[in-house]
Enzyme design. Structure first.
Site, mmCIF file in Angstrom:
data_model
loop_
_atom_site.group_PDB
_atom_site.id
_atom_site.type_symbol
_atom_site.label_atom_id
_atom_site.label_comp_id
_atom_site.label_asym_id
_atom_site.label_seq_id
_atom_site.Cartn_x
_atom_site.Cartn_y
_atom_site.Cartn_z
ATOM 1 N N ARG A 44 0.542 16.921 12.908
ATOM 2 C CA ARG A 44 1.361 16.058 11.768
ATOM 3 C C ARG A 44 1.564 16.864 10.660
ATOM 4 O O ARG A 44 1.323 17.926 10.306
ATOM 5 C CB ARG A 44 0.769 14.788 11.818
ATOM 6 C CG ARG A 44 -0.724 14.978 11.014
ATOM 7 C CD ARG A 44 -1.368 13.594 10.941
ATOM 8 N NE ARG A 44 -2.606 13.597 10.244
ATOM 9 C CZ ARG A 44 -3.656 13.439 11.209
ATOM 10 N NH1 ARG A 44 -3.640 13.574 12.652
ATOM 11 N NH2 ARG A 44 -5.019 13.750 10.796
ATOM 12 N N ASP A 45 2.395 16.161 9.819
ATOM 13 C CA ASP A 45 2.762 16.350 8.109
ATOM 14 C C ASP A 45 3.354 17.772 8.381
ATOM 15 O O ASP A 45 3.074 18.830 7.553
ATOM 16 C CB ASP A 45 1.531 16.572 7.576
ATOM 17 C CG ASP A 45 0.498 15.451 7.629
ATOM 18 O OD1 ASP A 45 0.943 14.190 8.073
ATOM 19 O OD2 ASP A 45 -0.815 15.412 7.642
ATOM 20 N N PHE B 73 4.841 8.954 10.015
ATOM 21 C CA PHE B 73 3.766 9.732 9.066
ATOM 22 C C PHE B 73 4.503 10.756 8.122
ATOM 23 O O PHE B 73 5.600 10.665 7.976
ATOM 24 C CB PHE B 73 2.612 10.287 10.119
ATOM 25 C CG PHE B 73 1.595 9.170 10.370
ATOM 26 C CD1 PHE B 73 1.638 8.080 10.227
ATOM 27 C CD2 PHE B 73 0.259 9.880 10.822
ATOM 28 C CE1 PHE B 73 0.793 6.850 11.028
ATOM 29 C CE2 PHE B 73 -0.510 8.905 11.187
ATOM 30 C CZ PHE B 73 -0.551 7.666 11.394
ATOM 31 N N GLU C 81 -5.096 18.291 6.891
ATOM 32 C CA GLU C 81 -3.832 17.401 6.839
ATOM 33 C C GLU C 81 -2.980 17.690 5.586
ATOM 34 O O GLU C 81 -3.442 18.758 5.014
ATOM 35 C CB GLU C 81 -4.476 16.023 6.315
ATOM 36 C CG GLU C 81 -5.126 15.174 7.687
ATOM 37 C CD GLU C 81 -5.486 13.830 7.086
ATOM 38 O OE1 GLU C 81 -4.864 12.951 8.100
ATOM 39 O OE2 GLU C 81 -5.872 13.434 6.168
ATOM 40 N N GLN D 293 4.032 7.421 1.918
ATOM 41 C CA GLN D 293 3.703 6.720 2.995
ATOM 42 C C GLN D 293 3.363 5.227 2.570
ATOM 43 O O GLN D 293 2.972 5.068 1.363
ATOM 44 C CB GLN D 293 2.333 7.242 3.486
ATOM 45 C CG GLN D 293 2.285 8.631 4.005
ATOM 46 C CD GLN D 293 2.794 8.395 5.579
ATOM 47 O OE1 GLN D 293 2.154 8.011 6.413
ATOM 48 N NE2 GLN D 293 4.179 8.590 5.770
ATOM 49 N N TRP E 48 -9.557 8.608 0.387
ATOM 50 C CA TRP E 48 -9.657 7.755 1.331
ATOM 51 C C TRP E 48 -10.782 6.861 1.616
ATOM 52 O O TRP E 48 -10.903 5.414 1.600
ATOM 53 C CB TRP E 48 -9.551 8.728 2.756
ATOM 54 C CG TRP E 48 -8.081 8.898 3.251
ATOM 55 C CD1 TRP E 48 -7.301 9.866 3.298
ATOM 56 C CD2 TRP E 48 -7.151 7.877 3.553
ATOM 57 N NE1 TRP E 48 -6.242 9.991 3.629
ATOM 58 C CE2 TRP E 48 -5.737 8.519 3.947
ATOM 59 C CE3 TRP E 48 -6.988 6.687 3.938
ATOM 60 C CZ2 TRP E 48 -4.782 7.769 4.307
ATOM 61 C CZ3 TRP E 48 -6.062 5.702 4.342
ATOM 62 C CH2 TRP E 48 -4.943 6.354 4.571
ATOM 63 N N ASN F 67 0.133 5.540 0.491
ATOM 64 C CA ASN F 67 -0.675 6.963 0.503
ATOM 65 C C ASN F 67 0.197 8.253 0.114
ATOM 66 O O ASN F 67 1.271 8.313 -0.581
ATOM 67 C CB ASN F 67 -1.679 6.942 1.552
ATOM 68 C CG ASN F 67 -1.297 6.925 2.837
ATOM 69 O OD1 ASN F 67 -0.677 5.898 3.480
ATOM 70 N ND2 ASN F 67 -1.142 7.917 3.823
ATOM 71 N N ASP F 68 -0.177 9.156 0.875
ATOM 72 C CA ASP F 68 0.582 10.563 0.454
ATOM 73 C C ASP F 68 1.963 10.447 0.101
ATOM 74 O O ASP F 68 2.883 9.784 0.542
ATOM 75 C CB ASP F 68 0.731 11.546 1.928
ATOM 76 C CG ASP F 68 -0.472 11.403 2.626
ATOM 77 O OD1 ASP F 68 -1.589 10.734 2.260
ATOM 78 O OD2 ASP F 68 -0.441 12.073 3.791
ATOM 79 N N TRP G 262 1.011 -1.144 -0.010
ATOM 80 C CA TRP G 262 0.004 -0.110 0.034
ATOM 81 C C TRP G 262 1.010 1.319 0.008
ATOM 82 O O TRP G 262 1.835 1.273 0.657
ATOM 83 C CB TRP G 262 -0.724 0.186 1.343
ATOM 84 C CG TRP G 262 -1.470 1.168 1.774
ATOM 85 C CD1 TRP G 262 -0.536 2.337 2.565
ATOM 86 C CD2 TRP G 262 -2.841 1.625 1.690
ATOM 87 N NE1 TRP G 262 -1.478 3.145 2.638
ATOM 88 C CE2 TRP G 262 -2.914 3.065 2.211
ATOM 89 C CE3 TRP G 262 -3.791 1.193 1.019
ATOM 90 C CZ2 TRP G 262 -3.799 3.950 2.147
ATOM 91 C CZ3 TRP G 262 -4.930 2.007 1.067
ATOM 92 C CH2 TRP G 262 -4.962 3.347 1.881
#
Ligand code: FRU
Length: 493
Positions: free
Chosen positions: A167-168, A98, A223, A55, A306, A38-39, A36
């Site tokens: 975060r981020d 993250f 986010e 990610q 998502w 993501n970002d 998997w």
């Protein structure tokens, strides 16, 4: 020193990589080695090459303990896979590494700033744990986490802010050498905020202020913030959770916003003038940008949403793709996106059909077909047009339709028949207002996606297509009459 967890991930992905043919992947949209993604994370230019991390949960096609996957490229389109860069192997990031960002330091090291999530026994329900900002230093392949981690704690925020939603970090360095980062946080009332920090050495960070904050209408947590200068303005990009939709824009939650305005450095406040959804299609989230050495602002997003991401096609050998890199500009207060110009280097033969009339019968044009292509359709005459349907990735069984309705100023994308075996969101409306008597639609297709750029990138619509590759046709049909030009290039990678 590579930790046992990272070593295990690297060995696992190396083994899985051997089992996936390159033709089972997109030609120029980055995917993870396996499992998997993501970002997009750490999009940066380091020692003459672009680096893009992501990610990453290598062990399954679903989100899990976050690692950072890694790839590099000379032109943002042909990617070379590198071994996973980070695993959740420290106390302060044992729940996951993250999202975050990267830059090249003056001493030649590659610096990563990311969110470490630490499991805590008393985390509120539905929350992951304590979130702090952490550093890692590397050489473009191997990264060492900083012994002084974490470097930014949530307690640096004004009183009452969440310690489990922080975060981020998106970091940059200004000409005087000062490092800055924006970080997403959350206020007690559930509204998101964007905090600004600065540092002289990237190790010791000082809270400067709250750059911007949400209101319930604009979602909760914002986010993956990004903050940069573009064409004389400041742009704040965020990916809001729990956004309330407004008319055709801002679909429910997990949407993306670009706010354009000014910046009051004294008060540390972003001053918003305009706002828009960044991409009006189905699959787009958490974009991150970088400044290229020749001064272009280029953005890449996660080509997923998502809510849809739990529905992984049966037998998938990996899950998740990045969008194609897009150059950003501002025109008339709007963010404009165009495919990165390097794409033109991959153009094969040009096929041009001019002044084509489309009526109610299915029309196919010589040489206009395929799944890896760059095609521009210019609709010139639509006074008698109710709707022009463009069917791509089509055969008798499958198609995705893109329908232009001039009276509504809309483009309706529908991938219900694309072969996606779950009844999830398959259609969206993309604003498409004709300009100076014509509408220009640029379709960039890769094996498993379609990205549409309307009128030179005024609006965009992105969708992944899990359509079997034998569906290669492109079919035009109209209710009423349309007059159009079609210019198509096959893309050769
Ligand atoms: C956005 C996000 C980030 C977080 C990461 C976790 O998609 O939720 O806020 O850092 O994904 O994988």
């Amino acid at each position: 020193m590579t930790s046992e967890l990272l070593e295990k991930a690297r060995e696992f992905e190396a083994e899985k990589l051997r089992q996936i043919q390159e033709t089972e992947r997109p030609a120029f949209h980055l995917t993870g080695g396996c499992g998997w993604i993501n970002d997009p994370n750490g999009l940066s230019y380091y020692k003459g090459e672009y680096h893009l991390f992501h990610q990453y949960h290598p062990y399954s096609n679903l989100w899990g303990p976050m690692h950072w996957g890694h790839a590099k490229s000379k032109d943002l389109l042909s990617w070379e896979r590198l071994p996973a860069a980070m695993a959740p192997d420290q106390t302060y990031d044992n729940f996951g590494c993250f999202s975050g960002s990267a830059l090249e330091l003056a001493d030649g090291r590659h610096l990563l700033l990311y969110t470490g999530v630490q499991t805590i026994p008393d985390a509120p329900e539905g929350k992951d744990g304590r979130q702090t900002q952490c550093l890692a230093f590397g050489d473009g392949v191997n990264y060492e986490k900083y012994e002084g981690n974490p470097v930014i704690q949530p307690e640096t925020l004004p009183e009452g802010c969440s310690t489990v939603d922080f975060r981020d970090p998106k970091m940059w360095q200004e000409e005087d050498g000062t490092f800055y980062t924006v970080v997403a946080g959350m206020k007690q009332d559930g509204n998101g905020l964007i905090a600004l920090y600065k540092s002289a050495d990237a190790l010791n960070w000082e809270f400067c202020g709250i750059l911007a904050e949400s209101s319930k209408q604009l979602g909760g947590m914002w986010e993956c913030p990004d903050f940069f200068e573009l064409d004389g303005k400041k742009v704040l990009m965020v990916s809001p959770m729990a956004m309330i939709p407004k008319e055709k824009e801002y679909h429910v939650g997990h949407t993306t916003l670009a706010m354009i305005g000014g910046y009051d450095k004294e008060r540390c406040r972003f001053e918003q003038e305009t706002m828009q959804q960044i991409d009006d299609g189905i699959d787009f989230y958490a974009p991150q940008s970088l400044l290229t050495p020749d001064g272009r602002r280029v953005m890449i997003g996660w080509m997923q949403s998502w809510p849809n991401s739990k529905f992984v096609p049966d037998g998938a050998k990996y899950f998740g793709q990045m969008t194609m890199p897009r150059e950003l500009h501002i025109r008339d207060g709007r963010l404009i996106q165009t495919p990165v110009r390097e794409l033109e280097n991959y153009r094969g033969e040009r096929v041009l059909h001019e002044n084509v009339t489309v009526k109610d019968q299915d029309l196919m044009l010589d040489g206009v077909e395929g799944r890896i292509l760059d095609m521009t359709i210019t609709v010139r005459e639509f006074s008698e047009l109710e709707c022009l349907d463009i069917l791509v990735a089509a055969n008798e069984e499958y198609h995705t339709s893109v329908s232009f309705m001039p009276a509504k100023g809309l483009l309706h994308i529908d991938r219900s028949f694309s072969g996606y075996l779950y009844d999830i969101v398959h259609s969206r409306d993309i604003p498409a207002e004709p300009k100076n008597g014509q509408l220009e639609l640029r379709f960039v297709m890769d094996r498993y996606s379609l990205e549409i750029f309307v009128n030179g990138g005024e609006t965009t619509g992105t969708a992944v297509l899990f359509t079997p590759l034998e569906a290669q046709k492109i079919i035009f049909r109209a209710q009423g009459t349309a007059q159009m030009d079609v210019e198509k290039y096959e893309l050769k990678f």
